[in-house]
Design a protein around this motif. Structure first.
Motif, PDB file in Angstrom:
ATOM      1  N   GLN A  56      15.015  -4.725  -2.890  1.00 36.66           N
ATOM      2  CA  GLN A  56      14.084  -3.814  -3.555  1.00 36.66           C
ATOM      3  C   GLN A  56      13.674  -2.681  -2.620  1.00 36.66           C
ATOM      4  OE1 GLN A  56      12.415  -3.866  -6.814  1.00 36.66           O
ATOM      5  NE2 GLN A  56      14.351  -4.899  -7.162  1.00 36.66           N
ATOM      6  N   ARG A  63      10.509  -0.557  -8.523  1.00 37.51           N
ATOM      7  CA  ARG A  63       9.075  -0.841  -8.373  1.00 37.51           C
ATOM      8  C   ARG A  63       8.773  -1.445  -7.006  1.00 37.51           C
ATOM      9  NH1 ARG A  63       7.291  -4.143 -13.503  1.00 37.51           N
ATOM     10  NH2 ARG A  63       5.420  -4.306 -12.238  1.00 37.51           N
ATOM     11  N   GLY A  64       9.686  -2.250  -6.492  1.00 35.12           N
ATOM     12  CA  GLY A  64       9.490  -2.846  -5.178  1.00 35.12           C
ATOM     13  C   GLY A  64       9.477  -1.795  -4.075  1.00 35.12           C
ATOM     14  N   TYR A  67       6.174   0.059  -4.288  1.00 38.07           N
ATOM     15  CA  TYR A  67       5.101  -0.793  -3.754  1.00 38.07           C
ATOM     16  C   TYR A  67       5.138  -0.797  -2.233  1.00 38.07           C
ATOM     17  CZ  TYR A  67       2.211  -4.944  -3.058  1.00 38.07           C
ATOM     18  OH  TYR A  67       1.232  -5.818  -2.653  1.00 38.07           O
ATOM     19  N   PHE A  68       6.325  -0.929  -1.668  1.00 38.16           N
ATOM     20  CA  PHE A  68       6.504  -0.926  -0.220  1.00 38.16           C
ATOM     21  C   PHE A  68       6.002   0.384   0.368  1.00 38.16           C
ATOM     22  CE2 PHE A  68       9.168   0.004   3.510  1.00 38.16           C
ATOM     23  CZ  PHE A  68       8.893  -1.095   4.297  1.00 38.16           C
ATOM     24  N   ALA A  70       3.839   2.445  -0.924  1.00 36.75           N
ATOM     25  CA  ALA A  70       2.388   2.519  -1.082  1.00 36.75           C
ATOM     26  C   ALA A  70       1.689   1.736   0.024  1.00 36.75           C
ATOM     27  CB  ALA A  70       1.977   1.989  -2.452  1.00 36.75           C
ATOM     28  N   LYS A  71       2.228   0.582   0.391  1.00 35.17           N
ATOM     29  CA  LYS A  71       1.629  -0.216   1.469  1.00 35.17           C
ATOM     30  C   LYS A  71       1.759   0.498   2.815  1.00 35.17           C
ATOM     31  CE  LYS A  71       0.013  -3.625  -0.779  1.00 35.17           C
ATOM     32  NZ  LYS A  71      -1.428  -3.865  -0.810  1.00 35.17           N
ATOM     33  N   GLU A  74      -0.866   3.058   3.003  1.00 38.77           N
ATOM     34  CA  GLU A  74      -2.178   2.459   3.274  1.00 38.77           C
ATOM     35  C   GLU A  74      -2.401   2.223   4.765  1.00 38.77           C
ATOM     36  OE1 GLU A  74      -2.642  -1.187   1.136  1.00 38.77           O
ATOM     37  OE2 GLU A  74      -2.508  -0.206  -0.829  1.00 38.77           O
ATOM     38  N   ALA A  81       4.068  -4.578   5.299  1.00 34.15           N
ATOM     39  CA  ALA A  81       4.350  -4.121   3.927  1.00 34.15           C
ATOM     40  C   ALA A  81       5.427  -4.992   3.288  1.00 34.15           C
ATOM     41  CB  ALA A  81       4.779  -2.660   3.939  1.00 34.15           C
ATOM     42  N   CYS A  84       3.867  -8.204   2.230  1.00 33.50           N
ATOM     43  CA  CYS A  84       3.094  -8.040   0.993  1.00 33.50           C
ATOM     44  C   CYS A  84       4.012  -8.086  -0.227  1.00 33.50           C
ATOM     45  CB  CYS A  84       2.344  -6.722   1.007  1.00 33.50           C
ATOM     46  SG  CYS A  84       0.979  -6.651   2.172  1.00 33.50           S
ATOM     47  N   LEU A  85       5.164  -7.438  -0.101  1.00 28.46           N
ATOM     48  CA  LEU A  85       6.108  -7.420  -1.226  1.00 28.46           C
ATOM     49  C   LEU A  85       6.649  -8.800  -1.483  1.00 28.46           C
ATOM     50  CD1 LEU A  85       7.743  -5.826  -3.314  1.00 28.46           C
ATOM     51  CD2 LEU A  85       9.429  -5.393  -1.535  1.00 28.46           C
TER      52      LEU A  85
END
Length: 85
Positions: A56, A63-64, A67-68, A70-71, A74, A81, A84-85
């Motif tokens: 991903q 989407r993965g 998300y990665f 976005a982390k 942050e 990250a 988290c995924l």
């Protein structure tokens, strides 16, 4: 599903994460809190989840991957990250 059996046997998401070996464990040392993964659990299931996460991350537009990213935005390190995924 083949590795876990009936998912209703896990009362919480945390119980499943511990079974899969993906539950984070806090390690505090000298005022800095870090996390590592639970070393027990189903290692084959953990390896399969790791492969899915890496795939991903490497595929833009998924989407993965979003998300990665976005982390990372942050302020998490790439390893955090990924965890988290």
């Amino acid at each position: 599903m083949g590795r876990t059996g009936n998912p209703t046997r896990f009362p919480t998401a945390s119980a499943f994460a511990q079974y899969a070996g993906t539950a984070p464990i806090e390690i505090a040392s000298t005022g800095r809190a870090r996390h590592r993964l639970y070393r027990r659990g189903d290692r084959q299931l953990n390896a399969a989840l790791h492969t899915v996460a890496i795939t991903q991350i490497r595929m833009p537009g998924t989407r993965g991957h979003a998300y990665f990213q976005a982390k990372i935005a942050e302020g998490k390190t790439p390893r955090e990250a990924q965890r988290c995924l």
